[in-house]
Design an enzyme around this catalytic site. Structure first.
Site, PDB file in Angstrom:
ATOM      1  N   CYS A   1      -4.943  -1.337   4.805  1.00 10.53           N
ATOM      2  CA  CYS A   1      -5.776  -1.852   3.717  1.00 10.53           C
ATOM      3  C   CYS A   1      -6.892  -2.748   4.246  1.00 10.53           C
ATOM      4  O   CYS A   1      -7.760  -3.177   3.481  1.00 10.53           O
ATOM      5  CB  CYS A   1      -4.918  -2.615   2.717  1.00 10.53           C
ATOM      6  SG  CYS A   1      -3.727  -3.721   3.481  1.00 10.53           S
TER       7      CYS A   1
ATOM      8  N   ARG B   1       2.005   1.641  14.898  1.00 10.55           N
ATOM      9  CA  ARG B   1       2.733   0.410  15.246  1.00 10.55           C
ATOM     10  C   ARG B   1       3.460   0.668  16.534  1.00 10.55           C
ATOM     11  O   ARG B   1       4.260   1.599  16.606  1.00 10.55           O
ATOM     12  CB  ARG B   1       3.769   0.066  14.178  1.00 10.55           C
ATOM     13  CG  ARG B   1       3.093  -0.252  12.909  1.00 10.55           C
ATOM     14  CD  ARG B   1       3.688  -1.345  12.132  1.00 10.55           C
ATOM     15  NE  ARG B   1       2.745  -1.536  11.041  1.00 10.55           N
ATOM     16  CZ  ARG B   1       3.012  -2.058   9.873  1.00 10.55           C
ATOM     17  NH1 ARG B   1       4.212  -2.508   9.649  1.00 10.55           N
ATOM     18  NH2 ARG B   1       2.091  -2.168   8.955  1.00 10.55           N
TER      19      ARG B   1
ATOM     20  N   GLU C   1       6.245   0.421  18.869  1.00  9.54           N
ATOM     21  CA  GLU C   1       7.662   0.047  18.795  1.00  9.54           C
ATOM     22  C   GLU C   1       8.207   0.250  20.195  1.00  9.54           C
ATOM     23  O   GLU C   1       8.071   1.320  20.759  1.00  9.54           O
ATOM     24  CB  GLU C   1       8.427   0.983  17.840  1.00  9.54           C
ATOM     25  CG  GLU C   1       7.855   1.085  16.446  1.00  9.54           C
ATOM     26  CD  GLU C   1       8.333  -0.036  15.528  1.00  9.54           C
ATOM     27  OE1 GLU C   1       9.146  -0.861  15.977  1.00  9.54           O
ATOM     28  OE2 GLU C   1       7.866  -0.071  14.380  1.00  9.54           O
TER      29      GLU C   1
ATOM     30  N   ARG D   1      11.604   5.851  12.341  1.00 10.53           N
ATOM     31  CA  ARG D   1      10.813   4.755  12.883  1.00 10.53           C
ATOM     32  C   ARG D   1       9.794   5.383  13.811  1.00 10.53           C
ATOM     33  O   ARG D   1      10.157   6.079  14.751  1.00 10.53           O
ATOM     34  CB  ARG D   1      11.763   3.869  13.681  1.00 10.53           C
ATOM     35  CG  ARG D   1      11.337   2.469  13.832  1.00 10.53           C
ATOM     36  CD  ARG D   1      12.279   1.791  14.808  1.00 10.53           C
ATOM     37  NE  ARG D   1      11.808   0.460  15.049  1.00 10.53           N
ATOM     38  CZ  ARG D   1      12.246  -0.603  14.394  1.00 10.53           C
ATOM     39  NH1 ARG D   1      13.182  -0.470  13.497  1.00 10.53           N
ATOM     40  NH2 ARG D   1      11.759  -1.784  14.656  1.00 10.53           N
TER      41      ARG D   1
ATOM     42  N   GLU E   1      -1.777   4.316   0.966  1.00 14.78           N
ATOM     43  CA  GLU E   1      -1.996   2.873   0.829  1.00 14.78           C
ATOM     44  C   GLU E   1      -2.782   2.627  -0.455  1.00 14.78           C
ATOM     45  O   GLU E   1      -3.852   3.196  -0.656  1.00 14.78           O
ATOM     46  CB  GLU E   1      -2.761   2.349   2.052  1.00 14.78           C
ATOM     47  CG  GLU E   1      -3.120   0.883   2.006  1.00 14.78           C
ATOM     48  CD  GLU E   1      -1.949  -0.059   2.290  1.00 14.78           C
ATOM     49  OE1 GLU E   1      -0.883   0.401   2.754  1.00 14.78           O
ATOM     50  OE2 GLU E   1      -2.117  -1.266   2.038  1.00 14.78           O
TER      51      GLU E   1
ATOM     52  N   ASP F   1       9.944  -5.273  -1.218  1.00 12.71           N
ATOM     53  CA  ASP F   1      10.217  -4.085  -0.399  1.00 12.71           C
ATOM     54  C   ASP F   1      11.019  -3.084  -1.209  1.00 12.71           C
ATOM     55  O   ASP F   1      11.898  -3.473  -1.989  1.00 12.71           O
ATOM     56  CB  ASP F   1      11.081  -4.480   0.815  1.00 12.71           C
ATOM     57  CG  ASP F   1      10.240  -4.843   2.023  1.00 12.71           C
ATOM     58  OD1 ASP F   1       8.999  -4.826   1.921  1.00 12.71           O
ATOM     59  OD2 ASP F   1      10.838  -5.157   3.077  1.00 12.71           O
TER      60      ASP F   1
ATOM     61  N   GLU G   1      13.510   0.790   4.637  1.00 10.05           N
ATOM     62  CA  GLU G   1      12.346   0.399   3.833  1.00 10.05           C
ATOM     63  C   GLU G   1      11.419   1.606   3.731  1.00 10.05           C
ATOM     64  O   GLU G   1      10.996   2.153   4.742  1.00 10.05           O
ATOM     65  CB  GLU G   1      11.607  -0.770   4.498  1.00 10.05           C
ATOM     66  CG  GLU G   1      10.506  -1.298   3.608  1.00 10.05           C
ATOM     67  CD  GLU G   1       9.367  -2.001   4.329  1.00 10.05           C
ATOM     68  OE1 GLU G   1       9.606  -2.602   5.383  1.00 10.05           O
ATOM     69  OE2 GLU G   1       8.230  -1.917   3.819  1.00 10.05           O
TER      70      GLU G   1
ATOM     71  N   ASN H   1       6.384  -0.875   0.133  1.00  6.90           N
ATOM     72  CA  ASN H   1       6.357  -2.255  -0.341  1.00  6.90           C
ATOM     73  C   ASN H   1       5.181  -2.458  -1.280  1.00  6.90           C
ATOM     74  O   ASN H   1       4.301  -1.613  -1.378  1.00  6.90           O
ATOM     75  CB  ASN H   1       6.327  -3.240   0.836  1.00  6.90           C
ATOM     76  CG  ASN H   1       5.074  -3.127   1.681  1.00  6.90           C
ATOM     77  OD1 ASN H   1       3.990  -2.807   1.191  1.00  6.90           O
ATOM     78  ND2 ASN H   1       5.199  -3.385   2.963  1.00  6.90           N
TER      79      ASN H   1
ATOM     80  N   CYS I   1      -1.780  -4.937  -2.623  1.00 10.58           N
ATOM     81  CA  CYS I   1      -1.711  -3.633  -1.957  1.00 10.58           C
ATOM     82  C   CYS I   1      -0.271  -3.156  -1.935  1.00 10.58           C
ATOM     83  O   CYS I   1       0.658  -3.939  -2.117  1.00 10.58           O
ATOM     84  CB  CYS I   1      -2.289  -3.680  -0.542  1.00 10.58           C
ATOM     85  SG  CYS I   1      -1.142  -4.271   0.692  1.00 10.58           S
TER      86      CYS I   1
ATOM     87  N   ARG J   1       8.981   8.525   5.728  1.00  9.89           N
ATOM     88  CA  ARG J   1      10.213   7.845   5.319  1.00  9.89           C
ATOM     89  C   ARG J   1      10.664   8.290   3.940  1.00  9.89           C
ATOM     90  O   ARG J   1      11.850   8.313   3.625  1.00  9.89           O
ATOM     91  CB  ARG J   1       9.991   6.340   5.346  1.00  9.89           C
ATOM     92  CG  ARG J   1       9.928   5.835   6.763  1.00  9.89           C
ATOM     93  CD  ARG J   1       9.863   4.349   6.779  1.00  9.89           C
ATOM     94  NE  ARG J   1      10.051   3.860   8.136  1.00  9.89           N
ATOM     95  CZ  ARG J   1      10.378   2.608   8.424  1.00  9.89           C
ATOM     96  NH1 ARG J   1      10.544   1.733   7.465  1.00  9.89           N
ATOM     97  NH2 ARG J   1      10.531   2.244   9.673  1.00  9.89           N
TER      98      ARG J   1
HETATM   99  N1  SER Z   1      -0.476  -2.907   4.119  1.00  7.30           N
HETATM  100  C1  SER Z   1       0.898  -3.093   3.798  1.00  7.30           C
HETATM  101  C2  SER Z   1       1.742  -3.144   5.046  1.00  7.30           C
HETATM  102  O1  SER Z   1       1.202  -3.043   6.132  1.00  7.30           O
HETATM  103  C3  SER Z   1       1.391  -2.038   2.856  1.00  7.30           C
HETATM  104  O2  SER Z   1       1.306  -0.774   3.401  1.00  7.30           O
HETATM  105  O3  SER Z   1       2.932  -3.310   4.959  1.00  7.30           O
HETATM  106 ZN    ZN Z   2      -1.810  -3.167   2.574  1.00  8.92          ZN
END
Ligand code: SER
Ligand code: ZN
Length: 535
Positions: A306, A336, A338, A347, A355, A420, A439, A442, A469, A476
């Site tokens: 976002c 991300r 990991e 994961r 988003e 979440d 999760e 969120n 957001c 997932r």
């Molecule tokens: N931007 C939020 C997050 O990174 C929702 O996707 O968790």
């Molecule tokens: Zn976001």
């Protein structure tokens, strides 16, 4: 209690003539008894010049101060005063300012590291912490480095005090228990039947049949949730210039999980010829060598997805009748890093997400969040028929910015914060176990977290703008659906069964899927999915 002490050196455009030097005594008197007291209730909260030295065109003032008119603010105030006074009386300008041998004394024992920026030395004396600073230029003083450093110290102390307790999780809603139709691990099945193939750790190539399922889920989500609420699609960039991560805070809080991108050192291929030759001869790409041919990283790869939304409205003044604005993006992956714990599509390093972003007056942002919650409940419960639960958790936007929220007894979901959404994965074990839940998305209200850092303004003075957001990781989502319902459409809820059409042909070659068991399983799954309607 906090005290400051240091020396401010002012560089004058010319030396003060001998016969005019007494003007300085008068000036210091006026500063000490008026200008440096302003803004402080008590004298020991203010600043004071305790001595001065003039050598040619350098004026050095020794300053001590309290918490209200801090040393560096005092130094700037003095500069203004001197520029005015010397300019008027002698046409002398003040060219520069430097603070040196600055010292901060705090009335408690703090755990300050000498590795902190601008910190030269730290010691404790009589239950006080004394921090000696490196020299500060005028621009450092203005930025204001000292204030930020003090904030950082305060934050670090808080973190030390709160320790591991900063992550909270409180159940706020849950679905009824639903008897799972499936117990196996879809991660293993999907890889076995060759629908996904590992590209690199945490990255997969999704072949057409699973892409079809992923896209169908995205579409269903759009049809059932986003479209009825009036969200419209936008395309957000997927690599972000570093300054965006300073404003969102990501470069403070999540730098250990981010992936970065760099530009080559030159556009001209000849400038990279040595590298090209090396790869040609070695027939491999030594990453350590590559460092020499790329610039320092100047982007981070999409992380929260976002970020560009806040940037877009940054610096704008928004008129009330344009609010709220409701957009969503599903144009590309997030990343991300990991370092372990990767498993199938549970994961991932590269993942896909819808988003959802919105901006408006606080009441509008809350209202939209509530409408979304209502639709999500309907979607998870009635459309996907999942066993789910929702929890009020530590807001991710604070965690991502390396900030801390202290735990409070009361929760008020209409204040900034994060909920979440979790789904139970039967293959992981009993639903009572915490680690059998995943999760899947969120939703957050950020308050002014981003509107203030990106300077997004309301047209009406004194009114504020909030943002919100919400993100749903599609892998997932699919995983939790398959984990609870399996691959037989007869066990799928009606709407899903009718909406998702038969997936395209699976990949089959002499050597793929890899095992006989995988090939067999693929036949069985295709047989089951042939119950779905054709296109
Ligand atoms: N931007 C939020 C997050 O990174 C929702 O996707 O968790
Ligand atoms: Zn976001």
């Amino acid at each position: 209690m906090i005290k400051f002490h240091g020396y401010a050196e002012y560089l004058l455009s010319d030396a003060i003539p001998e016969d005019k030097k007494s003007i300085l005594d008068k000036a210091i008197n006026e500063l000490n008894n008026d200008f440096l007291l302003r803004g402080a209730k008590k004298r020991d909260e203010a600043a004071r010049i305790t001595s001065f030295k003039l050598s040619r065109n350098k004026l050095i003032l020794e300053i001590e101060s309290g918490s209200r008119v801090r040393l560096h603010h005092a130094a700037l105030r003095i500069k203004n005063y001197l520029s005015n006074m010397l300019g008027k009386n002698m046409r002398i300008g003040v060219r520069g300012l430097r603070l040196y041998r600055s010292r901060i004394t705090i009335d408690s024992i703090l755990h300050v590291s000498t590795q902190l920026p601008f910190v030269k030395n730290v010691y404790t004396e009589n239950s006080k912490t004394i921090i000696e600073l490196k020299d500060l230029s005028e621009s450092d003083i203005k930025r204001p480095i000292i204030d930020r450093l003090l904030k950082l110290l305060e934050f670090k102390e808080k973190k030390l005090k709160w320790g591991g307790k900063i992550e909270h999780w409180r159940l706020i809603r849950e679905s009824e228990k639903k008897e799972p139709k499936f117990r196996d691990d879809p991660n293993i099945i999907l890889e076995k039947i060759g629908w996904i193939k590992r590209y690199a750790p945490g990255q997969w190539l999704y072949t057409p049949p699973i892409t079809h399922l992923i896209r169908s889920f995205e579409k269903l989500f759009y049809m059932e949730v986003l479209k009825p609420l009036g969200f419209i699609e936008a395309i957000y960039p997927k690599i972000n210039p570093l300054e965006i991560g300073v404003k969102t805070g990501h470069l403070k809080g999540t730098v250990h999980q981010m992936m970065f991108a760099s530009q080559p050192i030159a556009y001209n291929p000849e400038d990279l010829e040595e590298w090209t030759d090396l790869v040609t001869v070695l027939d491999e790409a030594p990453a350590d060598e590559l460092r020499k041919y790329v610039k320092a990283p100047s982007y981070f790869l999409c992380f929260a997805q976002c970020e560009p939304f806040y940037w877009f409205f940054g610096g704008e003044i928004i008129d009330i009748d344009k609010l709220p604005m409701k957009w969503f993006d599903r144009s590309g992956p997030s990343f991300r890093w990991e370092s372990g714990g990767l498993r199938g599509i549970e994961r991932l390093v590269e993942f896909h997400r819808t988003e959802i972003t919105w901006i408006g007056e606080p009441e509008q942002v809350i209202e939209i969040r509530n409408q979304l919650l209502e639709k999500y409940r309907y979607f998870m419960d009635k459309i996907l028929d999942l066993e789910w639960r929702w929890a009020w958790v530590t807001p991710w936007f604070l965690v991502h910015a390396g900030e801390i929220e202290e735990e409070t007894e009361e929760i008020d979901i209409n204040q900034p914060g994060t909920i979440d959404f979790e789904a139970w994965l039967p293959y992981k074990g009993d639903r009572e176990e915490q680690n059998t839940w995943l999760e899947i998305g969120n939703i957050s209200i950020h308050g002014t977290k981003y509107t203030s850092s990106f300077k997004i303004k309301h047209q009406v003075k004194d009114k504020i703008i909030w943002t919100g957001c919400s993100g749903f990781g599609v892998e997932r989502w699919l995983l939790s659906f398959l984990a609870q319902k399996g691959f037989d459409p007869d066990n799928w809820p009606k709407r899903v069964r009718e909406f998702i059409t038969r997936p395209p042909k699976s990949v089959r070659t002499v050597t793929y899927p890899k095992t006989k068991e995988g090939k067999q399983l693929l036949n069985e799954i295709e047989e089951l999915l042939s119950k779905l309607p054709g296109d």
